[in-house]
Design a protein around this motif. Structure first.
Motif, mmCIF file in Angstrom:
data_model
loop_
_atom_site.group_PDB
_atom_site.id
_atom_site.type_symbol
_atom_site.label_atom_id
_atom_site.label_comp_id
_atom_site.label_asym_id
_atom_site.label_seq_id
_atom_site.Cartn_x
_atom_site.Cartn_y
_atom_site.Cartn_z
ATOM 1 N N PHE B 61 0.819 -1.217 0.000
ATOM 2 C CA PHE B 61 0.000 0.000 0.000
ATOM 3 C C PHE B 61 0.850 1.264 0.000
ATOM 4 O O PHE B 61 0.367 2.333 -0.309
ATOM 5 C CB PHE B 61 -0.935 0.012 1.215
ATOM 6 C CG PHE B 61 -0.206 -0.031 2.528
ATOM 7 C CD1 PHE B 61 0.159 -1.236 3.095
ATOM 8 C CD2 PHE B 61 0.118 1.132 3.188
ATOM 9 C CE1 PHE B 61 0.856 -1.280 4.287
ATOM 10 C CE2 PHE B 61 0.806 1.094 4.393
ATOM 11 C CZ PHE B 61 1.178 -0.119 4.941
ATOM 12 N N VAL B 62 2.139 1.146 0.357
ATOM 13 C CA VAL B 62 2.976 2.340 0.437
ATOM 14 C C VAL B 62 3.215 2.924 -0.958
ATOM 15 O O VAL B 62 3.064 4.129 -1.183
ATOM 16 C CB VAL B 62 4.309 2.044 1.141
ATOM 17 C CG1 VAL B 62 5.223 3.256 1.087
ATOM 18 C CG2 VAL B 62 4.075 1.654 2.598
ATOM 19 N N LEU B 65 0.188 4.457 -2.482
ATOM 20 C CA LEU B 65 -0.098 5.783 -1.938
ATOM 21 C C LEU B 65 0.426 6.875 -2.868
ATOM 22 O O LEU B 65 -0.141 7.976 -2.951
ATOM 23 C CB LEU B 65 0.547 5.897 -0.556
ATOM 24 C CG LEU B 65 0.352 7.169 0.249
ATOM 25 C CD1 LEU B 65 -1.085 7.254 0.729
ATOM 26 C CD2 LEU B 65 1.297 7.190 1.442
ATOM 27 N N GLU B 76 -5.400 9.152 6.212
ATOM 28 C CA GLU B 76 -5.404 7.943 5.391
ATOM 29 C C GLU B 76 -5.188 6.712 6.248
ATOM 30 O O GLU B 76 -4.524 6.768 7.279
ATOM 31 C CB GLU B 76 -4.277 8.073 4.355
ATOM 32 C CG GLU B 76 -4.268 7.049 3.261
ATOM 33 C CD GLU B 76 -3.217 5.960 3.433
ATOM 34 O OE1 GLU B 76 -3.227 5.040 2.615
ATOM 35 O OE2 GLU B 76 -2.433 6.004 4.404
ATOM 36 N N SER B 77 -5.754 5.591 5.805
ATOM 37 C CA SER B 77 -5.574 4.324 6.507
ATOM 38 C C SER B 77 -5.610 3.172 5.510
ATOM 39 O O SER B 77 -5.871 3.382 4.317
ATOM 40 C CB SER B 77 -6.667 4.168 7.572
ATOM 41 O OG SER B 77 -6.508 2.980 8.312
ATOM 42 N N HIS B 78 -5.346 1.988 6.005
ATOM 43 C CA HIS B 78 -5.281 0.821 5.118
ATOM 44 C C HIS B 78 -5.703 -0.426 5.887
ATOM 45 O O HIS B 78 -5.339 -0.579 7.053
ATOM 46 C CB HIS B 78 -3.843 0.656 4.605
ATOM 47 C CG HIS B 78 -3.611 -0.640 3.880
ATOM 48 N ND1 HIS B 78 -2.995 -1.724 4.472
ATOM 49 C CD2 HIS B 78 -3.936 -1.034 2.630
ATOM 50 C CE1 HIS B 78 -2.934 -2.715 3.601
ATOM 51 N NE2 HIS B 78 -3.500 -2.328 2.482
ATOM 52 N N VAL B 79 -6.480 -1.274 5.237
ATOM 53 C CA VAL B 79 -6.795 -2.577 5.801
ATOM 54 C C VAL B 79 -6.138 -3.651 4.950
ATOM 55 O O VAL B 79 -6.125 -3.536 3.726
ATOM 56 C CB VAL B 79 -8.319 -2.832 5.894
ATOM 57 C CG1 VAL B 79 -8.962 -1.885 6.895
ATOM 58 C CG2 VAL B 79 -8.995 -2.720 4.537
ATOM 59 N N GLU B 80 -5.561 -4.657 5.597
ATOM 60 C CA GLU B 80 -4.988 -5.781 4.847
ATOM 61 C C GLU B 80 -6.134 -6.760 4.570
ATOM 62 O O GLU B 80 -6.185 -7.875 5.082
ATOM 63 C CB GLU B 80 -3.865 -6.444 5.646
ATOM 64 C CG GLU B 80 -3.040 -7.429 4.831
ATOM 65 C CD GLU B 80 -1.913 -6.770 4.044
ATOM 66 O OE1 GLU B 80 -1.855 -5.520 3.969
ATOM 67 O OE2 GLU B 80 -1.083 -7.521 3.494
ATOM 68 N N MET B 81 -7.091 -6.267 3.783
ATOM 69 C CA MET B 81 -8.341 -6.979 3.512
ATOM 70 C C MET B 81 -8.808 -6.514 2.145
ATOM 71 O O MET B 81 -8.237 -5.594 1.563
ATOM 72 C CB MET B 81 -9.420 -6.617 4.556
ATOM 73 C CG MET B 81 -8.997 -6.792 6.009
ATOM 74 S SD MET B 81 -10.258 -6.230 7.185
ATOM 75 C CE MET B 81 -11.326 -7.674 7.243
ATOM 76 N N ASP B 82 -9.886 -7.092 1.659
ATOM 77 C CA ASP B 82 -10.495 -6.578 0.433
ATOM 78 C C ASP B 82 -10.908 -5.117 0.637
ATOM 79 O O ASP B 82 -11.273 -4.697 1.738
ATOM 80 C CB ASP B 82 -11.726 -7.428 0.097
ATOM 81 C CG ASP B 82 -12.309 -7.095 -1.270
ATOM 82 O OD1 ASP B 82 -12.143 -7.906 -2.190
ATOM 83 O OD2 ASP B 82 -12.928 -6.025 -1.408
ATOM 84 N N TRP B 85 -13.768 -3.770 2.897
ATOM 85 C CA TRP B 85 -13.605 -3.465 4.322
ATOM 86 C C TRP B 85 -12.980 -2.072 4.501
ATOM 87 O O TRP B 85 -13.222 -1.421 5.511
ATOM 88 C CB TRP B 85 -12.788 -4.558 5.019
ATOM 89 C CG TRP B 85 -13.634 -5.743 5.416
ATOM 90 C CD1 TRP B 85 -14.275 -5.924 6.610
ATOM 91 C CD2 TRP B 85 -13.957 -6.902 4.628
ATOM 92 N NE1 TRP B 85 -14.970 -7.117 6.603
ATOM 93 C CE2 TRP B 85 -14.786 -7.739 5.417
ATOM 94 C CE3 TRP B 85 -13.632 -7.320 3.336
ATOM 95 C CZ2 TRP B 85 -15.291 -8.967 4.951
ATOM 96 C CZ3 TRP B 85 -14.123 -8.530 2.880
ATOM 97 C CH2 TRP B 85 -14.945 -9.341 3.668
ATOM 98 N N GLU B 89 -14.511 0.927 6.806
ATOM 99 C CA GLU B 89 -13.782 1.832 7.700
ATOM 100 C C GLU B 89 -14.100 3.295 7.349
ATOM 101 O O GLU B 89 -14.272 4.132 8.239
ATOM 102 C CB GLU B 89 -12.269 1.577 7.623
ATOM 103 C CG GLU B 89 -11.492 2.386 8.652
ATOM 104 C CD GLU B 89 -9.975 2.180 8.603
ATOM 105 O OE1 GLU B 89 -9.525 1.048 8.348
ATOM 106 O OE2 GLU B 89 -9.253 3.163 8.832
#
Lengths: 385, 345
Positions: B61-62, B65, B76-82, B85, B89
């Motif tokens: 994800f970096v 970005l 900003e945020s990130h989920v290690e998911m599809d 999700w 959030e």
């Protein structure tokens, strides 16, 4: 607008190089059970679970929250997995707090962890994407040049990093969960250790730890029923910026400044050094204390090292930083940010034991990650905002 | 709850072959497109979904970005998911009331690794992963159990695949796959057509609240309910013929009166299990986009289901739709998002 959110339970595991006595699930259960006990709750009282850890390569399990789901008590409940590099422990707590502040849930269990002994974090951090190459080895290899740049532009003398290394390890001696406990830690001892990434010596870096941290966050109604004093969330902020572009200040990143300004505004703070009673700040390499003192607005540019040198950040200083011993003393990477947030909450709840800062009523929890490009912060207080 | 809507959706032209571009290059066009379409260059919050193991290196994800133009710094945020999700959030963040817009994206370059080997690493590392079980084998066990209970035959599964592929050929973004043919199995009872194809792709969605949504979209797709639930990991403690977590998420999200449902079914039988769990009768149009059986960019496929469900409302062809995302072996985790063209606000 945002509803009130309180920390009503905190649990940590012993941090150490290898926890061979527990699986990943067992490690998380240990932290979660302690947080639930502190909150006077059982698993069935929890509405949702938010879990955070750093890259999956650290343990070699893809999306490990899936195999951990039932150990986390998540069966039949919502389960979210946050990953924002080194800042993840803080981001995870903020996502969990958002679930309360939005009114979606009443009680949320949030956990962050790393069991680094099950893989090799330095290797995992050295692997690059398939389309790029890198000569950097581990996080120290990445951050050393930024530290060198800070020293040059601030005029800081060489021994400042050593002072932080000693101070945080002295604080760790008061913390029952801390990983590195080095009785008699001294400048001479730090200076006698090998240079790893100039100017970072072995004892100026964080250890590789196994460990987990958990918190129970609750709405105002739920907090009223808690057996122990809550810590109220006065503000949260997250900021990200690209890793590299011409003109980016990676010594004092704008994202850190912006997140600090945002969280201070929410908490009504104009002078953090005077208005905060202590801070748990993500300092994985000793030199990041003076760097973050400036970035977080505790002093002016190039003044941070002077605060450190004068003892302002010591346990008995006017603004104690990392009374728990900080990341330099315990570093289960994915949990390290949440430990900062939880330790800030412990302080304002008056439950930090031997490392309690007398009369702490407002505290900052801070985490950063990636190439010093992801920031997560919260301010917690004894009083409901 | 505050009124929040999907106001824009963009997706890549998904590919079944490695096009020689990095994930960052896959993400950039959809971010550019959705910014142009909404006229927004800054968002109150941004959240993404991806999986490091797809590129075999930490922090996928970096670099993604970099496509956002995240300067000045963004929230900003990130989920290690599809990415579905990540949308959840962002929806939570919008509920707090401090911001009015959010950008959500998901991406996966599935072709650059061996997906079955990667997904084996998703299993319990102490007891299950070392056995070398892969996701298709587990899905085949689930299909067998479901067929035994329901009386569904292999031809019924093939019919699901054939319908999905036919719809996919009508969708410019999906893979264009031929009608199923041949008798060979992938893992019995699943034929190759019953298994989602390896796909590279990315998608982005913009969420907006209240009047901001009405400004940005002629017919916003209002989120009337969104919920997600997880089940234990071990297959032995679940009834694989039913999806308890999808049923619960559907109930909590208020999945009733649905006209179009986009289900993240990566295997033909999963569509049938999900239809039952969500109470979708024969009158519901399922996966008019072709679904995951026509394009399954891992970590974006669930978000695309929500985007496709929203598109039916944006274009006025439906007034109540459902987007679904799944994660984990044998539908372990499910998210349901119910969308409506009607808004009382």
């Amino acid at each position: 607008m945002a509803k009130s959110c309180a920390v009503i339970g905190i649990g940590q595991t012993q941090y150490k190089t290898k926890r061979l006595d527990v699986s990943m699930a067992g490690l998380l259960r240990e932290a979660a059970r302690r947080a639930l006990d502190d909150a006077g709750l059982t698993w069935k009282d929890i509405d949702a679970i938010v879990v955070g850890k750093a890259p999956d390569l650290f343990e070699g399990v893809v999306m490990p929250e899936l195999f951990l789901a039932d150990a986390l008590g998540a069966t039949g409940k919502p389960l979210l997995r946050v990953h924002t590099a080194g800042s993840v422990g803080g981001s995870t707590a903020i996502v969990a707090a958002n679930l309360i502040q939005s009114g979606v849930h009443e009680r949320v269990l949030t956990l962050a962890w790393e069991k680094q002994s099950e893989s090799n974090a330095t290797w995992a951090l050295t692997v690059n994407g398939p389309f790029t190459t890198s000569l950097v080895v581990g996080a120290g290899g990445y951050f050393a040049p930024h530290i060198r740049a800070y020293m040059r532009r601030s005029g800081a003398p060489d021994h400042i990093g050593t002072l932080v290394a000693v101070k945080d390890r002295q604080n760790a001696l008061r913390n029952p969960y801390a990983h590195l406990k080095i009785p008699g830690i001294s400048r001479e001892m730090v200076e006698s250790t090998p240079m790893l990434w100039e100017p970072i010596r072995y004892l100026e870096t964080c250890p590789s730890s196994d460990g987990a941290c958990a918190m129970v966050l609750a709405s105002e109604d739920a907090a009223k029923k808690a057996p122990n004093p809550p810590a109220w969330v006065h503000g949260t902020a997250m900021r990200s910026e690209p890793m590299q572009f011409a003109g980016r200040d990676s010594v004092s990143p704008q994202g850190g400044k912006d997140a600090a300004a945002d969280v201070y505004r929410q908490a009504g703070i104009t002078d953090p050094r005077r208005e905060l009673d202590c801070a748990e700040v993500y300092v994985p390499f000793s030199w990041y204390e003076p760097m973050w003192l400036e970035n977080l607005g505790f002093c002016g540019d190039s003044e941070g090292w002077k605060l450190t040198e004068a003892g302002a950040t010591a346990f008995d200083g006017d603004i104690p930083w990392n009374p728990s011993g900080g990341v330099l003393s315990s570093n289960p990477i994915g949990a390290s940010g949440m430990i900062r947030f939880a330790e800030a909450a412990l302080q304002v709840r008056g439950r930090a034991g031997e490392h309690q800062v007398d009369g702490a009523r407002r505290a900052l929890g801070h985490a950063y990650g990636g190439g010093a490009q992801f920031f997560a912060m919260w301010i917690v207080g004894s009083d409901k905002p | 709850m505050r009124d929040v809507a999907v106001v824009a959706f963009a997706q890549s032209h998904h590919s079944g072959e490695d096009q020689g571009i990095a994930e960052t290059e896959m993400v950039l066009p959809v971010i550019t497109e959705i910014k142009e379409r909404t006229g927004l260059s800054r968002f109150g919050f941004t959240c993404s979904g991806s999986c490091d193991y797809l590129q075999g290196a930490p922090f996928a994800f970096v670099s993604a970005l970099d496509t956002l133009g995240a300067w000045p710094p963004i929230s900003e945020s990130h989920v290690e998911m599809d990415g579905a999700w990540a949308l959840y959030e962002a929806w939570v963040k919008l509920q707090i009331g401090a911001i009015d817009t959010a950008l959500v994206y998901g991406f996966g370059k599935t072709s650059q690794g061996d997906l079955r080997a990667i997904m084996n690493q998703q299993l319990d590392p102490y007891t299950l992963a070392p056995l070398g079980v892969d996701q298709v084998s587990m899905a085949a066990m689930q299909a067998r159990a479901y067929m035994d209970r329901s009386g569904v035959k292999e031809d019924d599964l093939r019919a699901v695949a054939a319908r999905s592929r036919a719809s996919g050929r009508e969708n410019p973004f999906a893979l264009h796959l031929p009608d199923p043919e041949g008798d060979g199995y992938d893992v019995a009872p699943l034929h190759p057509c019953d298994v989602a194809p390896v796909t590279d792709g990315a998608a982005a969605i913009v969420l907006a609240a209240g009047d901001r949504a009405r400004e940005l979209c002629e017919r916003p797709a209002w989120i009337t309910g969104i919920d997600h639930r997880v089940e234990p990991h071990a297959l032995g403690v679940r009834d694989l013929t039913r999806s308890a977590s999808a049923r619960l998420a559907g109930e909590k999200a208020g999945a009733a009166g649905i006209e179009v449902a986009e289900l993240h079914a990566q295997f033909s039988h999963e569509e049938l299990i999900l239809r039952e769990a969500l109470g979708l009768d024969d009158g519901v149009s399922v996966n008019p986009s072709g679904g995951a059986l026509s394009a399954n960019p891992v970590m974006a496929a669930g978000l695309i289901r929500i985007g496709e469900a929203a598109s039916r409302i944006h274009d006025g062809t439906a007034s109540r739709t459902l987007g679904h995302a799944a994660s984990g072996p044998c539908l372990q985790q499910n998210l349901v998002c119910v969308l409506s063209g009607e808004n009382n606000g």
